[in-house]
Design a protein around this motif. Structure first.
Motif, PDB file in Angstrom:
ATOM      1  N   ALA A 100       0.837  -1.194   0.000  1.00 62.13           N
ATOM      2  CA  ALA A 100       0.000   0.000   0.000  1.00 62.13           C
ATOM      3  C   ALA A 100       0.872   1.244   0.000  1.00 62.13           C
ATOM      4  O   ALA A 100       1.941   1.259   0.602  1.00 62.13           O
ATOM      5  CB  ALA A 100      -0.924  -0.003   1.227  1.00 62.13           C
ATOM      6  N   GLY A 101       0.421   2.272  -0.687  1.00 58.81           N
ATOM      7  CA  GLY A 101       1.166   3.517  -0.721  1.00 58.81           C
ATOM      8  C   GLY A 101       0.352   4.617  -1.367  1.00 58.81           C
ATOM      9  O   GLY A 101      -0.813   4.419  -1.731  1.00 58.81           O
ATOM     10  N   VAL A 102       0.963   5.769  -1.526  1.00 59.66           N
ATOM     11  CA  VAL A 102       0.319   6.925  -2.141  1.00 59.66           C
ATOM     12  C   VAL A 102       1.237   7.442  -3.236  1.00 59.66           C
ATOM     13  O   VAL A 102       2.428   7.655  -3.015  1.00 59.66           O
ATOM     14  CB  VAL A 102       0.054   8.042  -1.108  1.00 59.66           C
ATOM     15  CG1 VAL A 102      -0.603   9.243  -1.789  1.00 59.66           C
ATOM     16  CG2 VAL A 102      -0.831   7.526   0.015  1.00 59.66           C
ATOM     17  N   THR A 103       0.682   7.624  -4.436  1.00 60.12           N
ATOM     18  CA  THR A 103       1.478   8.153  -5.530  1.00 60.12           C
ATOM     19  C   THR A 103       1.788   9.621  -5.271  1.00 60.12           C
ATOM     20  O   THR A 103       1.158  10.273  -4.439  1.00 60.12           O
ATOM     21  CB  THR A 103       0.725   8.023  -6.869  1.00 60.12           C
ATOM     22  OG1 THR A 103      -0.445   8.832  -6.835  1.00 60.12           O
ATOM     23  CG2 THR A 103       0.343   6.571  -7.124  1.00 60.12           C
ATOM     24  N   ARG A 104       2.729  10.169  -6.022  1.00 60.07           N
ATOM     25  CA  ARG A 104       3.142  11.536  -5.774  1.00 60.07           C
ATOM     26  C   ARG A 104       2.066  12.557  -6.122  1.00 60.07           C
ATOM     27  O   ARG A 104       2.133  13.707  -5.684  1.00 60.07           O
ATOM     28  CB  ARG A 104       4.419  11.841  -6.556  1.00 60.07           C
ATOM     29  CG  ARG A 104       4.258  11.841  -8.064  1.00 60.07           C
ATOM     30  CD  ARG A 104       5.604  11.947  -8.746  1.00 60.07           C
ATOM     31  NE  ARG A 104       5.494  11.989 -10.192  1.00 60.07           N
ATOM     32  CZ  ARG A 104       6.512  11.796 -11.016  1.00 60.07           C
ATOM     33  NH1 ARG A 104       7.713  11.524 -10.515  1.00 60.07           N
ATOM     34  NH2 ARG A 104       6.341  11.855 -12.325  1.00 60.07           N
ATOM     35  N   ASP A 105       1.039  12.143  -6.894  1.00 60.93           N
ATOM     36  CA  ASP A 105      -0.057  13.060  -7.182  1.00 60.93           C
ATOM     37  C   ASP A 105      -1.304  12.760  -6.353  1.00 60.93           C
ATOM     38  O   ASP A 105      -2.397  13.222  -6.660  1.00 60.93           O
ATOM     39  CB  ASP A 105      -0.397  13.081  -8.679  1.00 60.93           C
ATOM     40  CG  ASP A 105      -0.638  11.691  -9.249  1.00 60.93           C
ATOM     41  OD1 ASP A 105      -0.511  10.710  -8.494  1.00 60.93           O
ATOM     42  OD2 ASP A 105      -0.953  11.597 -10.439  1.00 60.93           O
ATOM     43  N   GLY A 106      -1.136  11.965  -5.292  1.00 60.63           N
ATOM     44  CA  GLY A 106      -2.180  11.869  -4.276  1.00 60.63           C
ATOM     45  C   GLY A 106      -3.159  10.731  -4.362  1.00 60.63           C
ATOM     46  O   GLY A 106      -4.137  10.699  -3.619  1.00 60.63           O
ATOM     47  N   THR A 107      -2.935   9.749  -5.207  1.00 56.80           N
ATOM     48  CA  THR A 107      -3.830   8.594  -5.298  1.00 56.80           C
ATOM     49  C   THR A 107      -3.347   7.479  -4.390  1.00 56.80           C
ATOM     50  O   THR A 107      -2.168   7.103  -4.437  1.00 56.80           O
ATOM     51  CB  THR A 107      -3.911   8.074  -6.750  1.00 56.80           C
ATOM     52  OG1 THR A 107      -4.470   9.083  -7.585  1.00 56.80           O
ATOM     53  CG2 THR A 107      -4.778   6.829  -6.829  1.00 56.80           C
ATOM     54  N   ALA A 108      -4.239   6.955  -3.558  1.00 56.93           N
ATOM     55  CA  ALA A 108      -3.902   5.820  -2.702  1.00 56.93           C
ATOM     56  C   ALA A 108      -3.963   4.543  -3.531  1.00 56.93           C
ATOM     57  O   ALA A 108      -4.961   4.277  -4.201  1.00 56.93           O
ATOM     58  CB  ALA A 108      -4.866   5.740  -1.529  1.00 56.93           C
ATOM     59  N   LEU A 109      -2.891   3.776  -3.500  1.00 48.98           N
ATOM     60  CA  LEU A 109      -2.784   2.560  -4.303  1.00 48.98           C
ATOM     61  C   LEU A 109      -2.503   1.366  -3.409  1.00 48.98           C
ATOM     62  O   LEU A 109      -1.595   1.398  -2.578  1.00 48.98           O
ATOM     63  CB  LEU A 109      -1.663   2.707  -5.336  1.00 48.98           C
ATOM     64  CG  LEU A 109      -1.298   1.467  -6.154  1.00 48.98           C
ATOM     65  CD1 LEU A 109      -2.465   1.047  -7.032  1.00 48.98           C
ATOM     66  CD2 LEU A 109      -0.057   1.736  -7.000  1.00 48.98           C
ATOM     67  N   THR A 110      -3.300   0.331  -3.567  1.00 49.28           N
ATOM     68  CA  THR A 110      -3.090  -0.919  -2.835  1.00 49.28           C
ATOM     69  C   THR A 110      -3.024  -2.064  -3.835  1.00 49.28           C
ATOM     70  O   THR A 110      -3.868  -2.158  -4.730  1.00 49.28           O
ATOM     71  CB  THR A 110      -4.228  -1.177  -1.843  1.00 49.28           C
ATOM     72  OG1 THR A 110      -4.328  -0.094  -0.927  1.00 49.28           O
ATOM     73  CG2 THR A 110      -3.977  -2.466  -1.063  1.00 49.28           C
ATOM     74  N   ILE A 111      -2.026  -2.917  -3.698  1.00 54.04           N
ATOM     75  CA  ILE A 111      -1.903  -4.102  -4.530  1.00 54.04           C
ATOM     76  C   ILE A 111      -1.768  -5.314  -3.610  1.00 54.04           C
ATOM     77  O   ILE A 111      -0.870  -5.363  -2.772  1.00 54.04           O
ATOM     78  CB  ILE A 111      -0.694  -4.034  -5.473  1.00 54.04           C
ATOM     79  CG1 ILE A 111      -0.800  -2.806  -6.391  1.00 54.04           C
ATOM     80  CG2 ILE A 111      -0.578  -5.302  -6.305  1.00 54.04           C
ATOM     81  CD1 ILE A 111       0.436  -2.585  -7.242  1.00 54.04           C
ATOM     82  N   SER A 112      -2.656  -6.259  -3.751  1.00 53.85           N
ATOM     83  CA  SER A 112      -2.568  -7.504  -2.987  1.00 53.85           C
ATOM     84  C   SER A 112      -2.429  -8.656  -3.961  1.00 53.85           C
ATOM     85  O   SER A 112      -2.817  -8.558  -5.130  1.00 53.85           O
ATOM     86  CB  SER A 112      -3.809  -7.693  -2.105  1.00 53.85           C
ATOM     87  OG  SER A 112      -4.983  -7.684  -2.896  1.00 53.85           O
ATOM     88  N   ALA A 113      -1.879  -9.763  -3.497  1.00 56.09           N
ATOM     89  CA  ALA A 113      -1.649 -10.911  -4.377  1.00 56.09           C
ATOM     90  C   ALA A 113      -1.718 -12.197  -3.587  1.00 56.09           C
ATOM     91  O   ALA A 113      -1.398 -12.227  -2.389  1.00 56.09           O
ATOM     92  CB  ALA A 113      -0.287 -10.791  -5.065  1.00 56.09           C
ATOM     93  N   GLY A 114      -2.132 -13.269  -4.264  1.00 52.97           N
ATOM     94  CA  GLY A 114      -2.147 -14.572  -3.622  1.00 52.97           C
ATOM     95  C   GLY A 114      -0.755 -15.023  -3.244  1.00 52.97           C
ATOM     96  O   GLY A 114      -0.541 -15.643  -2.210  1.00 52.97           O
ATOM     97  N   SER A 115       0.233 -14.685  -4.097  1.00 50.55           N
ATOM     98  CA  SER A 115       1.634 -14.943  -3.781  1.00 50.55           C
ATOM     99  C   SER A 115       2.501 -14.072  -4.669  1.00 50.55           C
ATOM    100  O   SER A 115       2.059 -13.572  -5.699  1.00 50.55           O
ATOM    101  CB  SER A 115       1.991 -16.426  -3.970  1.00 50.55           C
ATOM    102  OG  SER A 115       1.880 -16.809  -5.332  1.00 50.55           O
ATOM    103  N   VAL A 116       3.756 -13.889  -4.241  1.00 50.73           N
ATOM    104  CA  VAL A 116       4.719 -13.076  -4.970  1.00 50.73           C
ATOM    105  C   VAL A 116       6.014 -13.866  -5.079  1.00 50.73           C
ATOM    106  O   VAL A 116       6.482 -14.450  -4.099  1.00 50.73           O
ATOM    107  CB  VAL A 116       4.997 -11.733  -4.253  1.00 50.73           C
ATOM    108  CG1 VAL A 116       6.025 -10.920  -5.017  1.00 50.73           C
ATOM    109  CG2 VAL A 116       3.713 -10.944  -4.090  1.00 50.73           C
ATOM    110  N   ARG A 117       6.574 -13.882  -6.290  1.00 51.08           N
ATOM    111  CA  ARG A 117       7.825 -14.592  -6.534  1.00 51.08           C
ATOM    112  C   ARG A 117       8.844 -13.629  -7.103  1.00 51.08           C
ATOM    113  O   ARG A 117       8.530 -12.808  -7.971  1.00 51.08           O
ATOM    114  CB  ARG A 117       7.584 -15.741  -7.524  1.00 51.08           C
ATOM    115  CG  ARG A 117       8.801 -16.616  -7.760  1.00 51.08           C
ATOM    116  CD  ARG A 117       8.451 -17.807  -8.642  1.00 51.08           C
ATOM    117  NE  ARG A 117       8.112 -17.393  -9.998  1.00 51.08           N
ATOM    118  CZ  ARG A 117       6.929 -17.552 -10.548  1.00 51.08           C
ATOM    119  NH1 ARG A 117       5.934 -18.073  -9.858  1.00 51.08           N
ATOM    120  NH2 ARG A 117       6.701 -17.168 -11.788  1.00 51.08           N
ATOM    121  N   SER A 118      10.080 -13.709  -6.628  1.00 53.63           N
ATOM    122  CA  SER A 118      11.139 -12.835  -7.116  1.00 53.63           C
ATOM    123  C   SER A 118      11.932 -13.527  -8.208  1.00 53.63           C
ATOM    124  O   SER A 118      12.240 -14.709  -8.113  1.00 53.63           O
ATOM    125  CB  SER A 118      12.085 -12.453  -5.967  1.00 53.63           C
ATOM    126  OG  SER A 118      13.180 -11.718  -6.465  1.00 53.63           O
TER     127      SER A 118
END
Length: 203
Positions: A63-81
């Motif tokens: 979760a975070g906020v872009t520099r122009d003020g939009t709150a952004l959340t990304i969730s995932a079942g899993s993450v692989r590097s």
């Protein structure tokens, strides 16, 4: 997953996912739960042999906020590097079953989901190949051929064909672009481009 590898991957996610504060100007938080390979048969679509070849972190949320003020959340079942160590270079992260939510200062919102997406630290973008489902609080419910979302600013593009419903009826287009609109309390601007067709359906 061995303890050193899990520790390395967790460190990589925590340090790399902000995509460097200078680059993205975002604050990113990670909550994750490591997968126990012995319990993998109880988890849908996960195979112990696959986990051994491609270690991953489960149930991640960013979760975070872009520099122009939009709150952004990304969730995932899993993450692989795609890299085993931080020193190996910029992170390439694969998200399985990702879901993104964008909330704008005027309280409007947008949601998208796909089966798989790739986060490129070098470019600072999240890309997903279709079908990608997108819906917003204004009544658009769309299927996209592909999606690209910038993580440092409010900009989302859909390509490879757009098809779905709009408040006025059925809509088709070659592509779309979403950007922020207005001042600090603004919402967003959704523009359809290319061969745009709207089948108007009056109430």
């Amino acid at each position: 997953m061995t303890a050193p590898l899990r520790e390395t991957l967790t460190r990589a996610l925590r340090l790399g996912l902000p995509l460097s504060a200078v680059l993205l100007l975002m604050t990113v938080f990670l909550v994750s739960r490591a997968i126990d390979p012995s319990s993998a048969p109880g988890i849908a679509d996960m195979d112990p042999a696959d986990l051994t070849r491609e270690p991953r972190i489960a149930t991640a949320r960013f979760a975070g906020v872009t520099r122009d003020g939009t709150a952004l959340t990304i969730s995932a079942g899993s993450v692989r590097s795609g890299t085993q160590t931080i020193e190996a270079g910029p992170l390439m992260l694969t998200f399985l079953d990702p879901e993104g939510v964008m909330r704008f200062p005027d309280s409007s919102s947008l949601r998208f989901d796909a089966s798989r997406a790739l986060l490129d630290q070098t470019e600072g973008v999240l890309t997903a190949q279709g079908p990608v489902m997108l819906e917003n609080s204004d009544g658009y419910d769309l299927e996209l051929g592909a999606l690209t979302a910038q993580l440092d600013q409010t900009r989302l593009t859909g390509t490879d064909g757009i098809n779905g419903t709009a408040p006025a009826g059925r809509i088709r287009a070659d592509a779309l672009e979403l950007t922020r609109s207005g001042g600090p309390d603004g919402g967003y601007r959704l523009a359809f481009t290319g061969n745009v067709r709207l089948l108007y359906s009056p109430d």
